[in-house]
Scaffold this motif. Structure first.
Motif, PDB file in Angstrom:
ATOM      1  N   PHE A  31       0.835  -1.201   0.000  1.00  0.00           N
ATOM      2  CA  PHE A  31       0.000   0.000   0.000  1.00  0.00           C
ATOM      3  C   PHE A  31       0.869   1.249   0.000  1.00  0.00           C
ATOM      4  CE2 PHE A  31      -2.417   3.313   2.244  1.00  0.00           C
ATOM      5  CZ  PHE A  31      -3.491   3.411   1.390  1.00  0.00           C
ATOM      6  N   VAL A  32       1.899   1.258   0.828  1.00  0.00           N
ATOM      7  CA  VAL A  32       2.804   2.405   0.902  1.00  0.00           C
ATOM      8  C   VAL A  32       3.516   2.603  -0.427  1.00  0.00           C
ATOM      9  CG1 VAL A  32       4.915   3.277   1.985  1.00  0.00           C
ATOM     10  CG2 VAL A  32       3.110   2.290   3.388  1.00  0.00           C
ATOM     11  N   GLU A  33       4.032   1.534  -1.007  1.00  0.00           N
ATOM     12  CA  GLU A  33       4.730   1.631  -2.284  1.00  0.00           C
ATOM     13  C   GLU A  33       3.798   2.134  -3.381  1.00  0.00           C
ATOM     14  OE1 GLU A  33       7.891   1.430  -2.864  1.00  0.00           O
ATOM     15  OE2 GLU A  33       8.351   0.881  -0.807  1.00  0.00           O
ATOM     16  N   GLN A  34       2.558   1.704  -3.376  1.00  0.00           N
ATOM     17  CA  GLN A  34       1.590   2.158  -4.372  1.00  0.00           C
ATOM     18  C   GLN A  34       1.384   3.656  -4.250  1.00  0.00           C
ATOM     19  OE1 GLN A  34      -2.335   0.658  -3.741  1.00  0.00           O
ATOM     20  NE2 GLN A  34      -3.083   1.328  -5.705  1.00  0.00           N
ATOM     21  N   LYS A  35       1.216   4.157  -3.044  1.00  0.00           N
ATOM     22  CA  LYS A  35       1.005   5.586  -2.838  1.00  0.00           C
ATOM     23  C   LYS A  35       2.257   6.385  -3.183  1.00  0.00           C
ATOM     24  CE  LYS A  35      -3.180   5.311  -1.845  1.00  0.00           C
ATOM     25  NZ  LYS A  35      -4.114   5.705  -2.875  1.00  0.00           N
ATOM     26  N   ASN A  36       3.436   5.881  -2.797  1.00  0.00           N
ATOM     27  CA  ASN A  36       4.681   6.563  -3.159  1.00  0.00           C
ATOM     28  C   ASN A  36       4.794   6.687  -4.666  1.00  0.00           C
ATOM     29  OD1 ASN A  36       5.536   6.911  -0.552  1.00  0.00           O
ATOM     30  ND2 ASN A  36       6.910   5.151  -0.553  1.00  0.00           N
ATOM     31  N   GLY A  37       4.511   5.605  -5.363  1.00  0.00           N
ATOM     32  CA  GLY A  37       4.591   5.618  -6.815  1.00  0.00           C
ATOM     33  C   GLY A  37       3.633   6.616  -7.434  1.00  0.00           C
ATOM     34  N   ALA A  38       2.441   6.710  -6.915  1.00  0.00           N
ATOM     35  CA  ALA A  38       1.450   7.635  -7.463  1.00  0.00           C
ATOM     36  C   ALA A  38       1.899   9.083  -7.301  1.00  0.00           C
ATOM     37  CB  ALA A  38       0.096   7.418  -6.779  1.00  0.00           C
ATOM     38  N   VAL A  39       2.461   9.404  -6.157  1.00  0.00           N
ATOM     39  CA  VAL A  39       2.907  10.776  -5.910  1.00  0.00           C
ATOM     40  C   VAL A  39       4.120  11.111  -6.767  1.00  0.00           C
ATOM     41  CG1 VAL A  39       3.894  12.306  -4.166  1.00  0.00           C
ATOM     42  CG2 VAL A  39       1.962  10.852  -3.582  1.00  0.00           C
ATOM     43  N   VAL A  40       5.096  10.221  -6.788  1.00  0.00           N
ATOM     44  CA  VAL A  40       6.311  10.472  -7.562  1.00  0.00           C
ATOM     45  C   VAL A  40       5.987  10.565  -9.045  1.00  0.00           C
ATOM     46  CG1 VAL A  40       8.528   9.488  -8.261  1.00  0.00           C
ATOM     47  CG2 VAL A  40       7.837   9.447  -5.864  1.00  0.00           C
ATOM     48  N   ARG A  41       5.187   9.655  -9.554  1.00  0.00           N
ATOM     49  CA  ARG A  41       4.859   9.673 -10.986  1.00  0.00           C
ATOM     50  C   ARG A  41       4.084  10.924 -11.384  1.00  0.00           C
ATOM     51  NH1 ARG A  41       8.764   6.897 -12.377  1.00  0.00           N
ATOM     52  NH2 ARG A  41       8.693   4.711 -11.859  1.00  0.00           N
ATOM     53  N   ARG A  42       3.260  11.430 -10.513  1.00  0.00           N
ATOM     54  CA  ARG A  42       2.501  12.642 -10.814  1.00  0.00           C
ATOM     55  C   ARG A  42       3.439  13.836 -10.974  1.00  0.00           C
ATOM     56  NH1 ARG A  42      -0.911  14.566  -6.275  1.00  0.00           N
ATOM     57  NH2 ARG A  42      -0.985  12.337  -5.958  1.00  0.00           N
ATOM     58  N   ILE A  43       4.500  13.878 -10.177  1.00  0.00           N
ATOM     59  CA  ILE A  43       5.424  15.011 -10.209  1.00  0.00           C
ATOM     60  C   ILE A  43       6.526  14.820 -11.246  1.00  0.00           C
ATOM     61  CG2 ILE A  43       7.135  16.272  -8.842  1.00  0.00           C
ATOM     62  CD1 ILE A  43       5.393  15.616  -6.374  1.00  0.00           C
ATOM     63  N   VAL A  44       7.112  13.630 -11.294  1.00  0.00           N
ATOM     64  CA  VAL A  44       8.291  13.383 -12.119  1.00  0.00           C
ATOM     65  C   VAL A  44       7.932  12.841 -13.491  1.00  0.00           C
ATOM     66  CG1 VAL A  44      10.437  12.062 -12.263  1.00  0.00           C
ATOM     67  CG2 VAL A  44       9.718  13.019 -10.078  1.00  0.00           C
ATOM     68  N   GLY A  45       6.903  12.036 -13.581  1.00  0.00           N
ATOM     69  CA  GLY A  45       6.541  11.426 -14.854  1.00  0.00           C
ATOM     70  C   GLY A  45       6.927   9.962 -14.890  1.00  0.00           C
ATOM     71  N   TYR A  46       6.785   9.355 -16.048  1.00  0.00           N
ATOM     72  CA  TYR A  46       6.980   7.907 -16.181  1.00  0.00           C
ATOM     73  C   TYR A  46       8.257   7.532 -16.922  1.00  0.00           C
ATOM     74  CZ  TYR A  46       2.352   7.084 -14.358  1.00  0.00           C
ATOM     75  OH  TYR A  46       1.255   7.022 -13.528  1.00  0.00           O
ATOM     76  N   ARG A  47       8.997   8.524 -17.405  1.00  0.00           N
ATOM     77  CA  ARG A  47      10.219   8.201 -18.142  1.00  0.00           C
ATOM     78  C   ARG A  47      11.299   7.688 -17.204  1.00  0.00           C
ATOM     79  NH1 ARG A  47      12.400  12.953 -21.080  1.00  0.00           N
ATOM     80  NH2 ARG A  47      13.908  11.395 -21.712  1.00  0.00           N
ATOM     81  N   ARG A  48      12.171   6.859 -17.747  1.00  0.00           N
ATOM     82  CA  ARG A  48      13.312   6.360 -16.968  1.00  0.00           C
ATOM     83  C   ARG A  48      14.366   7.459 -16.932  1.00  0.00           C
ATOM     84  NH1 ARG A  48      15.532   1.557 -15.297  1.00  0.00           N
ATOM     85  NH2 ARG A  48      17.807   1.493 -15.314  1.00  0.00           N
ATOM     86  N   LEU A  49      14.849   7.776 -15.745  1.00  0.00           N
ATOM     87  CA  LEU A  49      15.855   8.815 -15.583  1.00  0.00           C
ATOM     88  C   LEU A  49      17.184   8.170 -15.217  1.00  0.00           C
ATOM     89  CD1 LEU A  49      13.703  11.299 -13.497  1.00  0.00           C
ATOM     90  CD2 LEU A  49      14.092  11.301 -15.952  1.00  0.00           C
ATOM     91  N   GLU A  50      18.237   8.518 -15.956  1.00  0.00           N
ATOM     92  CA  GLU A  50      19.562   7.946 -15.717  1.00  0.00           C
ATOM     93  C   GLU A  50      20.605   9.043 -15.808  1.00  0.00           C
ATOM     94  OE1 GLU A  50      20.356   4.881 -18.501  1.00  0.00           O
ATOM     95  OE2 GLU A  50      18.719   3.617 -17.839  1.00  0.00           O
ATOM     96  N   GLY A  51      21.676   8.872 -15.093  1.00  0.00           N
ATOM     97  CA  GLY A  51      22.829   9.745 -15.219  1.00  0.00           C
ATOM     98  C   GLY A  51      22.853  10.878 -14.215  1.00  0.00           C
TER      99      GLY A  51
END
Length: 62
Positions: A31-51
């Motif tokens: 449940f916690v991971e699901q909520k963390n993912g929803a918040v982060v994805r809303r702000i950062v997006g779904y692209r893979r970030l590297e470097g």
């Protein structure tokens, strides 16, 4: 459990205690991971970030 030094120090300084989960509640972490993912994805997006450039951008955002 993975925990970076920055978060560890912040929690220690703030008096926040870590526990694995509540007894007999094996689904808490999901449940916690699901909520963390929803918040982060809303702000950062779904692209893979590297470097280093991506790390610097995320550091500035946080």
């Amino acid at each position: 459990m993975f925990l970076n030094e920055t978060v560890r120090d912040y929690c220690r300084d703030g008096g926040i205690e870590f526990t694995r989960c509540r007894p007999y509640r094996k689904n808490d972490q999901a449940f916690v991971e699901q909520k963390n993912g929803a918040v982060v994805r809303r702000i950062v997006g779904y692209r893979r970030l590297e470097g280093l450039e991506a790390a610097a951008g995320l550091a500035q955002l946080y």
